[in-house]
Scaffold this active site. Structure first.
Site, PDB file in Angstrom:
ATOM      1  N   GLY A  61       0.790  -1.233   0.000  1.00 53.04           N
ATOM      2  CA  GLY A  61       0.000   0.000   0.000  1.00 53.04           C
ATOM      3  C   GLY A  61       0.817   1.275   0.000  1.00 53.04           C
ATOM      4  O   GLY A  61       1.967   1.277  -0.427  1.00 53.04           O
ATOM      5  N   SER A  62       0.193   2.343   0.487  1.00 49.74           N
ATOM      6  CA  SER A  62       0.788   3.679   0.401  1.00 49.74           C
ATOM      7  C   SER A  62       1.953   3.852   1.366  1.00 49.74           C
ATOM      8  O   SER A  62       1.944   3.336   2.487  1.00 49.74           O
ATOM      9  CB  SER A  62      -0.275   4.729   0.733  1.00 49.74           C
TER      10      SER A  62
END
Lengths: 132, 389
Positions: A61-62
């Site tokens: 993810g981020s």
């Protein structure tokens, strides 16, 4: 049982294992106010990572997820330690800025939720109780 | 530095770089001459990010090389006009102040290469901001990995980065050919190409495309392509014969992905989920506008009046040139708004609009995913027309 791995961030911590075979996205996947996994359909959905030795293969993810670990730490809600198969940038940076002991390159299949684990980030190893 | 002799912030920074070097198998650290830091908008950072930056500034953190900043969540001078709350503005300013205390140049732009942070061919740098990373590697021929906010800050505070990935020759070679059999002329065409190619490359597990079949590309076209390839494909480097510096002497790889006109039309459809009549927000400047683009907007708006909220997003130094040349006055007289230092991707505008018109494929992605807007992708001039309609 002693499992030798690699130090990502030093420090020693103990806690109950919370184990998943799925990757974890700290940004969006974990509620920073409660430490509860909120990713829809995740094996750990609804479970709290606070104070646990969190065991998962790798982060995803981020990159903002690093700050989620930092935020959890400051709220007293961070995992006691993190164990990965292969650590990546988001988790590594998060552990360093939040000062959470982290070890990777450990075979995860021997670890089960509920076990008492001692993560030794100085030696880069994990001690697990043998009885199940 | 690792022992803390240079202060607590430099020590933490070096711990980050050593850990990354270990994870990615780097054998040494190499000096960098330039850094671009992402993670500036308070909308993304939150209180924890601000706390961390404060801690690093208090811990004696000091940039050792030229370091510039990504866009913030607001125009630092003109935030009221853009509907930003005073509470947000106060927290955002604290973020910028923390960077300033560390000696970072608070340019707040995703196009640092247009405003003085311009590395040369072969130079080792540590940049975050995926569109700028792609531009630096591909168009300029500088060398950087895709850094995140903290790892870029760590490089700034130490002046080094671990030597792996795109710093090394072997990882810069192309692994797939993208053959373009379509008309690609305007920024939005390049954006659509970036999405079509980016998604196909990601699916195929390729990371460095050799893009053939394009006759030419302006700086503005390339920044649009870079932003889109990075957003949709995670691409940090490409080669384009006749246009990018490392393409000469490279043979096109045998794995070929062909992008047809039909492919481009399909991805364009995927970004056009609004009707033109529904558009209530118009934005140009993703990535930040060049002075040439601002001149064009001024020309198109002269003597007219916009009917929609229209944001012109650019770097503060580029706006200052526009101020001096009279473009700002022409644009503001038409009712459009400058939003310097920020953009429609990082400003706190979730849910504020129904549908956005833009020439940027990257902006379409974030408008939908982050802000819940429907989108309409158009050529540059037609975006301006949409604001007048």
């Amino acid at each position: 049982m002693r499992l030798q791995g690699r130090t990502i961030y030093a420090g020693i911590a103990e806690g109950e294992a919370l184990v998943t075979g799925m990757g974890i996205s700290f940004f969006g996947g974990v509620d920073p106010e409660t430490g509860i996994v909120v990713e829809r359909g995740h094996e750990l959905e609804g479970q709290c990572i606070s104070g646990k030795v969190l065991v998962f293969p790798s982060g995803k993810g981020s990159t903002v997820g690093s700050y989620t670990l930092y935020r959890l730490k400051h709220a007293g809600l961070a995992p006691a330690a993190i164990v990965n198969a292969e650590c990546e940038t988001i988790t590594a940076v998060g552990c360093i800025i939040a000062e959470i002991p982290c070890v990777d390159q450990v075979p995860l299949d021997a670890l089960l939720s509920g076990m008492k684990l001692r993560v030794d980030g100085e030696q880069g190893c994990i001690m697990a109780e043998d009885h199940r | 530095m690792l022992d803390g002799d240079y202060g607590r912030a430099a020590q933490k920074a070096m711990q980050i770089l050593v850990a990354l070097g270990k994870i990615y198998g780097a054998e040494r650290m190499i000096p960098v001459s330039s850094v671009q830091i992402a993670g500036v908008s308070y909308d993304n950072l939150g209180e924890a990010g601000l706390q961390f930056l404060d801690e690093m500034a208090q811990g004696g953190g000091r940039a050792r090389v030229l370091t510039t900043l990504n866009p913030a969540g607001m125009d630092t001078e003109n935030w009221q006009v853009l509907g930003i709350s005073p509470e947000f503005a106060e927290r955002q300013q604290k973020v910028i102040d923390a960077f300033a205390r560390m000696g970072v140049m608070t340019t707040c732009t995703c196009t640092p290469y247009l405003v003085g942070n311009l590395p040369h061919f072969g130079e080792h740098i540590a940049w975050a901001e995926s569109s700028a990373v792609c531009y630096a590697n591909a168009v300029l021929g500088a060398r950087t990995n895709r850094e995140g906010g903290p790892s870029a800050l760590a490089a700034a505070l130490t002046g080094v980065t671990p030597d792996y990935g795109f710093h090394q020759d072997k990882d810069r070679l192309p692994d797939a050919t993208v053959q373009v059999d379509a008309t690609v002329v305007e920024n939005d065409d390049f954006g659509a190409l970036g999405k079509a190619a980016g998604e196909a490359l990601r699916k195929g597990g390729f990371s460095v495309p050799y893009i053939a079949g394009l006759e030419g590309a302006s700086v503005e076209n390339l920044k649009s392509l870079c932003a889109s390839l990075a957003t949709y494909g995670g691409i940090a480097l490409f080669h384009m014969p006749g246009i990018t510096p490392e393409a000469a002497g490279l043979a096109p790889p045998g794995k070929v992905i062909t992008i047809s006109q039909g492919d481009l039309d399909l991805v364009r459809q995927s970004m056009n989920d609004a009707q033109i009549g529904e558009v209530d927000f118009v934005s140009l400047g993703c990535p930040h506008l060049s002075i040439r683009e601002i001149a064009r907007i001024a020309e198109l708006l002269e003597g007219k009046r916009v009917t929609k909220e229209f944001w012109i997003t650019t770097a503060r130094p580029t706006k200052q040139i526009a101020d001096r040349l009279g473009y700002t006055e022409m644009i503001e007289a038409a009712g459009a708004k400058f939003a310097a230092d920020t953009c429609c991707v990082v400003a706190p505008i979730k849910g504020r609009f129904q549908a956005m018109a833009t020439d940027s494929a990257k902006a379409c992605y974030y408008a939908y995913a982050k802000n819940g807007f429907r989108t309409f992708l158009l050529p540059f001039d037609q975006v301006v027309e949409a604001a007048l309609r």
